[in-house]
Design a protein around this motif. Structure first.
Motif, PDB file in Angstrom:
ATOM      1  N   ASP B  74       0.894  -1.164   0.000  1.00  0.00           N
ATOM      2  CA  ASP B  74       0.000   0.000   0.000  1.00  0.00           C
ATOM      3  C   ASP B  74       0.932   1.213   0.000  1.00  0.00           C
ATOM      4  OD1 ASP B  74      -1.768   2.004   0.604  1.00  0.00           O
ATOM      5  OD2 ASP B  74      -2.948   0.745   1.948  1.00  0.00           O
ATOM      6  N   ARG B  75       1.204   1.766  -1.184  1.00  0.00           N
ATOM      7  CA  ARG B  75       2.385   2.587  -1.388  1.00  0.00           C
ATOM      8  C   ARG B  75       2.508   3.769  -0.414  1.00  0.00           C
ATOM      9  NH1 ARG B  75       6.360   3.231  -5.151  1.00  0.00           N
ATOM     10  NH2 ARG B  75       7.181   5.334  -5.093  1.00  0.00           N
ATOM     11  N   LEU B  76       1.467   4.602  -0.321  1.00  0.00           N
ATOM     12  CA  LEU B  76       1.574   5.809   0.493  1.00  0.00           C
ATOM     13  C   LEU B  76       1.812   5.458   1.959  1.00  0.00           C
ATOM     14  CD1 LEU B  76       1.328   8.888   0.560  1.00  0.00           C
ATOM     15  CD2 LEU B  76      -1.062   8.571   1.149  1.00  0.00           C
ATOM     16  N   VAL B  77       1.012   4.524   2.487  1.00  0.00           N
ATOM     17  CA  VAL B  77       1.163   4.139   3.889  1.00  0.00           C
ATOM     18  C   VAL B  77       2.536   3.531   4.113  1.00  0.00           C
ATOM     19  CG1 VAL B  77       0.175   2.779   5.737  1.00  0.00           C
ATOM     20  CG2 VAL B  77      -1.310   3.782   4.043  1.00  0.00           C
ATOM     21  N   PHE B  78       2.976   2.729   3.141  1.00  0.00           N
ATOM     22  CA  PHE B  78       4.280   2.086   3.258  1.00  0.00           C
ATOM     23  C   PHE B  78       5.390   3.119   3.380  1.00  0.00           C
ATOM     24  CE2 PHE B  78       8.110   0.179   1.457  1.00  0.00           C
ATOM     25  CZ  PHE B  78       8.145  -1.033   2.130  1.00  0.00           C
ATOM     26  N   ALA B  81       4.867   5.202   7.032  1.00  0.00           N
ATOM     27  CA  ALA B  81       4.890   4.522   8.328  1.00  0.00           C
ATOM     28  C   ALA B  81       6.224   4.648   9.071  1.00  0.00           C
ATOM     29  CB  ALA B  81       4.498   3.064   8.150  1.00  0.00           C
ATOM     30  N   PRO B  82       7.381   4.391   8.424  1.00  0.00           N
ATOM     31  CA  PRO B  82       8.626   4.515   9.189  1.00  0.00           C
ATOM     32  C   PRO B  82       8.891   5.929   9.677  1.00  0.00           C
ATOM     33  CG  PRO B  82       9.082   3.859   6.923  1.00  0.00           C
ATOM     34  CD  PRO B  82       7.614   3.891   7.067  1.00  0.00           C
ATOM     35  N   LEU B 136       1.062   0.177  10.835  1.00  0.00           N
ATOM     36  CA  LEU B 136       0.859   0.574   9.443  1.00  0.00           C
ATOM     37  C   LEU B 136       1.967   0.015   8.558  1.00  0.00           C
ATOM     38  CD1 LEU B 136      -0.406   4.190   9.971  1.00  0.00           C
ATOM     39  CD2 LEU B 136      -1.706   2.160   9.424  1.00  0.00           C
ATOM     40  N   GLY B 137       3.205   0.010   9.069  1.00  0.00           N
ATOM     41  CA  GLY B 137       4.300  -0.567   8.288  1.00  0.00           C
ATOM     42  C   GLY B 137       4.047  -2.031   7.992  1.00  0.00           C
ATOM     43  N   GLY B 138       3.621  -2.781   9.024  1.00  0.00           N
ATOM     44  CA  GLY B 138       3.359  -4.202   8.829  1.00  0.00           C
ATOM     45  C   GLY B 138       2.202  -4.434   7.878  1.00  0.00           C
ATOM     46  N   TYR B 139       1.169  -3.610   8.018  1.00  0.00           N
ATOM     47  CA  TYR B 139       0.004  -3.786   7.146  1.00  0.00           C
ATOM     48  C   TYR B 139       0.355  -3.422   5.705  1.00  0.00           C
ATOM     49  CZ  TYR B 139      -3.805  -1.848   4.483  1.00  0.00           C
ATOM     50  OH  TYR B 139      -4.628  -1.529   3.465  1.00  0.00           O
TER      51      TYR B 139
END
Lengths: 240, 341
Positions: B74-78, B81-82, B136-139
């Protein structure tokens, strides 16, 4: 003063945009993230109103616990199993629209019928500063004036906790003993944590589709190229 | 609006952030050296004297790596998240008092960034927000292992946050304030027990709360033996499996900065912060925080990882009741005035 008004508009704008994002986002996880953003901005507005405790409680309870649990459930559920958020049945849409209108009317009435400055409460800033701060003032008020509601809430939460414990409790005495033993034996790197219990339950057998064909080996597949070969169902593969 | 204290606070926060980042870099070096000694190895010793330049080499390496986004993500969240994880990590340190007010250029400067009357709750709130980076990173990675790591982290952090918060309630009852500055002032008094003169540290009056806080803090920062969200052997590093290069290093930074911040808070709440024999000062805080950081490394080198159900059982069935008992006893003591603290 002007700079504070500017900051307020910034926070309020982001909060409203994020709230719109909750409704408009296609992906439920994105909705939840927008809700978090909105909550944090509202908390910042609480801080500007000198209600620090309310702000921190909002962040801890709503963003820190409730939305995290919502995300937890969303991640456990497959995306395609989620109910359709957009569109839906016409009746539901109409009811939603009506309820939205009612809420808007309520909020508008609440805003319009009061003057810009609300009536001063029983805790002016000097009184709050006199007892030591925001939290101390809330504590005094909660545990004197609102004693009965607090105790009623406590009773309700206690009942809910007892109910949850009752639901989670195993039926049989042996199972209960096993749970207790498992709790008090923390043996690291043991598959079940305890030794002298019933054997580990057997794993369910393979599904019929996963079983090897009775003939033994896999059917020989003649293929002209790689694509044709990969199109054949592999052994154990279940095609949907 | 009065700009001067605001600017001073910002400058102090900037210095604090840089100190934290430097401390974080050398914490990684220290951890690798210490774990190596625990395991009878030597550890990194090639880059510079005693391997002291190793963190810089690591940083250069991480920056120059490729930033990979999986096709399934999920590009934006990915991507965000960090950053979320990293931005929230140092915020907890803002409420830690680093000393009494000093005079710089004829101005009174407080050695803390902010003193809010909900400081301890603010620390908990920032901690509870920090879990979003992991979830969010994991998802967003679109990877089953990452998702499992995120799920574990969710359950773990919610459970242990409860214990963390409840373990502090005893201190709040004894001080009547949630501000870390006030809590520090109470601890700077002297406790007279019989003929003994002891510092009024909450380690002495709240020992159970201290142990609970320590356990919950280790779980809250996802460190061994509670590092289930990133368990290498089962989850292939869990939530950050798919991250590479600098985005990975953001998670890395966040974890170590979280450790340092929790150590600072624990030192301030339970060990009297800047209070110490001879001259009070920030050095005592540094020494106490170092003790906690050493303890973290010691735990990691000594204990194997907990099993997941034991982790949750420990939080809900052992630590939570103990914390509630501690609150009840502290409240009764305070009510009957036995402690007279």
């Amino acid at each position: 003063m002007a700079i504070e008004v500017l900051i307020f508009y910034l926070l309020a704008g982001v909060a409203i945009a994020a709230a719109a994002g909750v409704v408009l986002a296609r992906n439920p996880v994105h909705s939840a993230v927008s809700l978090v953003l909105s909550f944090v901005n509202v908390a910042a507005i609480y801080v500007m109103l000198r209600a620090e405790f309310l702000a921190v409680a909002q962040v801890i309870v709503y963003t820190g616990a409730i939305i995290v649990l919502v995300l937890f459930v969303l991640m456990l559920v497959q995306q395609q199993d989620l109910p359709e958020f957009h569109g839906g049945r016409p009746l539901r849409r109409a009811v939603g629209f009506l309820l939205g209108l009612v809420l808007l009317a309520e909020v508008a009435a609440a805003i319009l019928t009061r003057s810009l400055r609300g009536a001063p409460g029983s805790w002016p800033p000097e009184a709050v500063a006199a007892v030591g701060g925001n939290i101390q003032a809330i504590g005094r008020e909660l545990y004197s004036v609102y004693m009965l509601p607090i105790q009623a809430t406590a009773l309700l939460l206690l009942a809910a906790t007892v109910g949850a414990l009752f639901l989670a409790r195993p039926e049989l005495i042996e199972e209960r003993l096993a749970v207790a033993r498992r709790l008090f034996t923390i043996s690291l790197a043991h598959p079940r944590g305890v030794d002298p219990l019933q054997p580990v339950a057997e794993l369910p057998g393979p599904h019929d589709n996963e079983r090897k064909p009775a003939g033994g080996d896999r059917v020989l597949v003649m293929a002209r190229n790689a694509e044709e070969f990969t199109e054949q169902p592999a052994w154990g593969e279940i095609r949907r | 609006m009065d700009w001067e204290p605001l600017i001073v606070s910002y400058l102090f926060g900037f210095v604090l952030l840089n100190v934290l980042l430097l401390a974080m870099a050398y914490m990684t070096w220290l951890e690798r050296r210490l774990v190596a000694f625990f395991q009878d190895r030597i550890g990194p010793n090639r880059t510079g004297p005693f391997g002291l330049l190793q963190p810089i080499a690591d940083a250069v390496k991480l920056i120059s790596k490729e930033d990979i986004v999986p096709a399934n993500a999920d590009r934006l969240v990915f991507l965000v998240a960090p950053l979320l994880s990293f931005v929230l990590a140092p915020l907890g340190a803002l409420v830690v008092p680093f000393g009494d007010a000093v005079t710089v250029f004829g101005r009174q400067v407080n050695l803390y960034v902010i003193d809010i009357n909900v400081a301890a709750l603010y620390f908990l709130a920032v901690g509870s927000m920090g879990v979003y980076g992991i979830i969010l990173g994991g998802y967003a990675s679109g990877n089953r292992y990452s998702l499992l790591g995120a799920l574990r982290s969710t359950a773990q952090v919610i459970s242990y946050e409860l214990v963390l918060g409840l373990s502090l309630v005893g201190i709040f009852i004894l001080t009547g304030s949630l501000s870390l500055v006030d809590i520090l002032r109470v601890q700077q008094r002297t406790l007279v027990l019989g003929g003994l003169e002891l510092p009024n540290w909450f380690l002495l009056s709240q020992p159970l709360a201290f142990v609970l806080f320590l356990i919950a803090a280790v779980a809250e920062t996802n460190r061994a033996p509670f590092d289930l969200p990133e368990a290498e052997t089962e989850l292939i590093a869990g939530y950050f499996t798919e991250y590479s290069g600098f985005r990975f290093s953001f998670y890395f930074l966040a974890e170590y900065i979280n450790m340092i911040v929790v150590s600072l808070i624990a030192a301030t709440l339970f060990l009297g912060g800047i209070d110490g024999p001879f001259v009070d000062g920030v050095w005592w805080l540094a020494v106490k925080a170092f003790i906690f950081l050493f303890f973290y490394v010691w735990l990691r080198a000594t204990l194997p990882r907990f099993r997941y159900d034991q982790l949750m059982g420990l939080a809900w069935k052992v630590l939570l009741p103990l914390a509630l008992i501690n609150i009840g006893v502290t409240g009764l003591v305070r009510l009957w005035g036995i402690g007279a603290l």
